[in-house]
Write a protein that holds these residues in place. Structure first.
Motif, mmCIF file in Angstrom:
data_model
loop_
_atom_site.group_PDB
_atom_site.id
_atom_site.type_symbol
_atom_site.label_atom_id
_atom_site.label_comp_id
_atom_site.label_asym_id
_atom_site.label_seq_id
_atom_site.Cartn_x
_atom_site.Cartn_y
_atom_site.Cartn_z
ATOM 1 N N LEU A 26 42.437 47.681 33.932
ATOM 2 C CA LEU A 26 41.825 48.436 32.843
ATOM 3 C C LEU A 26 40.380 48.798 33.145
ATOM 4 O O LEU A 26 39.927 49.905 32.845
ATOM 5 N N PHE A 27 39.635 47.871 33.753
ATOM 6 C CA PHE A 27 38.207 48.088 33.928
ATOM 7 C C PHE A 27 37.806 48.535 35.338
ATOM 8 O O PHE A 27 36.743 49.112 35.509
ATOM 9 N N PHE A 28 38.633 48.237 36.333
ATOM 10 C CA PHE A 28 38.211 48.517 37.700
ATOM 11 C C PHE A 28 39.084 49.550 38.415
ATOM 12 O O PHE A 28 38.670 50.078 39.443
ATOM 13 N N VAL A 29 40.274 49.826 37.913
ATOM 14 C CA VAL A 29 41.170 50.767 38.574
ATOM 15 C C VAL A 29 41.335 52.041 37.758
ATOM 16 O O VAL A 29 41.630 53.098 38.310
ATOM 17 N N ALA A 30 41.143 51.956 36.456
ATOM 18 C CA ALA A 30 41.277 53.141 35.600
ATOM 19 C C ALA A 30 40.267 54.211 36.029
ATOM 20 O O ALA A 30 39.249 53.902 36.661
ATOM 21 N N PRO A 31 40.552 55.470 35.699
ATOM 22 C CA PRO A 31 39.638 56.553 36.084
ATOM 23 C C PRO A 31 38.212 56.305 35.594
ATOM 24 O O PRO A 31 37.987 55.838 34.478
ATOM 25 N N ARG A 59 36.129 47.981 49.073
ATOM 26 C CA ARG A 59 37.239 47.309 49.740
ATOM 27 C C ARG A 59 38.564 47.696 49.092
ATOM 28 O O ARG A 59 38.590 48.268 48.000
ATOM 29 N N PRO A 60 39.698 47.390 49.736
ATOM 30 C CA PRO A 60 41.004 47.708 49.137
ATOM 31 C C PRO A 60 41.203 47.042 47.779
ATOM 32 O O PRO A 60 40.603 45.990 47.494
ATOM 33 N N ILE A 61 42.059 47.650 46.965
ATOM 34 C CA ILE A 61 42.264 47.162 45.601
ATOM 35 C C ILE A 61 42.740 45.712 45.584
ATOM 36 O O ILE A 61 42.258 44.890 44.788
ATOM 37 N N LEU A 62 43.683 45.370 46.444
ATOM 38 C CA LEU A 62 44.214 44.008 46.449
ATOM 39 C C LEU A 62 43.135 43.005 46.824
ATOM 40 O O LEU A 62 43.087 41.891 46.275
ATOM 41 N N VAL A 63 42.265 43.376 47.743
ATOM 42 C CA VAL A 63 41.161 42.482 48.117
ATOM 43 C C VAL A 63 40.188 42.333 46.951
ATOM 44 O O VAL A 63 39.690 41.228 46.669
ATOM 45 N N GLN A 64 39.932 43.444 46.248
ATOM 46 C CA GLN A 64 39.060 43.373 45.076
ATOM 47 C C GLN A 64 39.650 42.452 44.006
ATOM 48 O O GLN A 64 38.936 41.639 43.404
ATOM 49 N N TYR A 65 40.958 42.596 43.776
ATOM 50 C CA TYR A 65 41.589 41.764 42.740
ATOM 51 C C TYR A 65 41.586 40.298 43.136
ATOM 52 O O TYR A 65 41.345 39.425 42.291
ATOM 53 N N ALA A 66 41.853 39.999 44.415
ATOM 54 C CA ALA A 66 41.828 38.607 44.873
ATOM 55 C C ALA A 66 40.442 38.010 44.686
ATOM 56 O O ALA A 66 40.306 36.850 44.255
ATOM 57 N N SER A 67 39.400 38.787 44.964
ATOM 58 C CA SER A 67 38.036 38.309 44.761
ATOM 59 C C SER A 67 37.737 38.103 43.282
ATOM 60 O O SER A 67 37.140 37.100 42.881
ATOM 61 N N PHE A 68 38.181 39.058 42.448
ATOM 62 C CA PHE A 68 37.996 38.952 40.994
ATOM 63 C C PHE A 68 38.698 37.709 40.448
ATOM 64 O O PHE A 68 38.144 36.960 39.631
ATOM 65 N N LEU A 69 39.914 37.461 40.916
ATOM 66 C CA LEU A 69 40.691 36.321 40.435
ATOM 67 C C LEU A 69 40.081 35.004 40.879
ATOM 68 O O LEU A 69 40.014 34.045 40.092
ATOM 69 N N SER A 70 39.618 34.937 42.124
ATOM 70 C CA SER A 70 39.026 33.691 42.621
ATOM 71 C C SER A 70 37.722 33.382 41.890
ATOM 72 O O SER A 70 37.433 32.211 41.580
ATOM 73 N N ARG A 71 36.919 34.413 41.604
ATOM 74 C CA ARG A 71 35.674 34.172 40.862
ATOM 75 C C ARG A 71 35.971 33.692 39.442
ATOM 76 O O ARG A 71 35.331 32.767 38.935
ATOM 77 N N ALA A 72 36.949 34.331 38.789
ATOM 78 C CA ALA A 72 37.298 33.922 37.427
ATOM 79 C C ALA A 72 37.839 32.500 37.400
ATOM 80 O O ALA A 72 37.552 31.732 36.469
ATOM 81 N N ALA A 73 38.616 32.120 38.409
ATOM 82 C CA ALA A 73 39.182 30.762 38.459
ATOM 83 C C ALA A 73 38.104 29.698 38.614
ATOM 84 O O ALA A 73 38.294 28.555 38.179
ATOM 85 N N THR A 74 36.987 30.050 39.219
ATOM 86 C CA THR A 74 35.894 29.088 39.403
ATOM 87 C C THR A 74 34.853 29.165 38.298
ATOM 88 O O THR A 74 33.810 28.511 38.383
#
Length: 317
Positions: A26-31, A59-74
């Protein structure tokens, strides 16, 4: 029991994963430009370049999401460039006010709503039932903000006009600084929250208890000579706790995510007030953090409710 808990934890992890994916899309991939959404319209080009680098938007979307998820988890929920503070710090500073409102309100609405529901169910058609029904009708008829404004007018404005202060108009005072001042500032918010919510629990308790009191095992208990108090509180009421626990888990989770109306009316600087302010300012990092926190509270509440089901219902064990 371990398998049951493991299944619930696995499902909770899946829900949080789906929520995080939805928020990210919603916030990072939407137009639109995510950096501009995060920084605001007044950000300079140099700031936008720095934000894009910090968020890894190149960076690629999947890499961005993995980084977003890891930061949120910590616990890293991002950085609010409008407030120049980490989002986690902003939310942590607001949580005590929201938790104080919810915990105190929960204890009060359970202490008021359940006894009224029991009294009404045990005296169907009588005076006590009519009193209970009137309480339920009044509590459900008034919107929260109307009760809040009425409370401020009756218990703050009118006493001030008479030359004395009965209750403060709002605001939050830390519990550890002075417990009495803390409770004094929360009396009116608690009252507003309790009058509405206790009516819901009174109606739910009455309806469930009326249904249970007609069951065969209740008639058997009465035939054995057990007192009506024992029949109601030891046998019938326990069977009504399952829907009450379900409602309680949902209410607590939603309120911990932000009791928006009450916090706005009484000026409590809690999570709900922070969310409203973030929406007005289009502060996307704070909005993301509040959404993720609310989802976490709902998941935790559902796990707690499932565990209480096992405790309350021997058939599940």
């Amino acid at each position: 029991m371990i398998r049951f808990l493991a299944g619930r934890l696995g499902f909770a992890a899946l829900v949080l994963f789906c929520l995080s994916a939805f928020v990210f899309l919603l916030f990072f991939v939407a137009p639109g430009d995510p950096a501009r959404m995060v920084a605001g319209d007044k950000a300079t080009e140099a700031q936008l370049i720095q934000i894009r680098s910090n968020l890894g938007l190149d960076r690629p979307i999947l890499v961005q999401y993995a980084s977003f998820l890891s930061r949120a988890a910590t616990g890293d929920l991002g950085f609010s460039y409008r407030n120049q503070q980490p989002v986690a710090s902003l939310i942590l500073n607001r949580i005590p006010a929201t938790v104080s409102l919810v915990v105190g309100g929960t204890l009060l609405w359970l202490a008021i709503g359940i006894p009224i529901g029991v009294m009404s169910a045990c005296h169907v058609g009588g005076l006590r039932d009519r009193i209970g029904q009137s309480f339920i009708l009044i509590g459900l008829s008034f919107p929260t903000f109307v009760l809040g404004m009425m409370s401020l007018y009756l218990f703050y404005f009118l006493p001030r006009q008479a030359g004395f202060t009965l209750f403060p108009p709002g605001g939050y005072k830390p519990l550890l600084a002075d417990p009495l001042v803390w409770a004094w500032h929360l009396v009116l918010p608690w009252t507003t929250l309790v009058l509405v919510t206790a009516a819901i629990y009174a109606r739910l308790t009455r309806g469930q208890l009326l249904q249970v009191l007609g069951e065969d095992y209740i008639r058997t208990a009465r035939a054995k000579g057990l007192s009506e108090r024992v029949v109601v509180y030891r046998h019938a009421l326990r069977a009504t706790l399952t829907p009450l626990v379900t409602q309680l888990g949902a209410d607590i989770a939603l309120l911990l995510g932000g009791a928006i109306v009450i916090e706005q009316v009484y000026g409590l600087q809690g999570v709900g007030a922070l969310a409203v302010q973030a929406v007005k300012n289009q502060d996307r990092p704070i909005i993301i953090g509040v959404v993720l926190l609310g989802g976490l509270f709902i998941v935790i509440a559902n796990i707690a409710v499932d565990l209480l089901y096992v405790v309350l219902d021997p058939r599940l064990r």
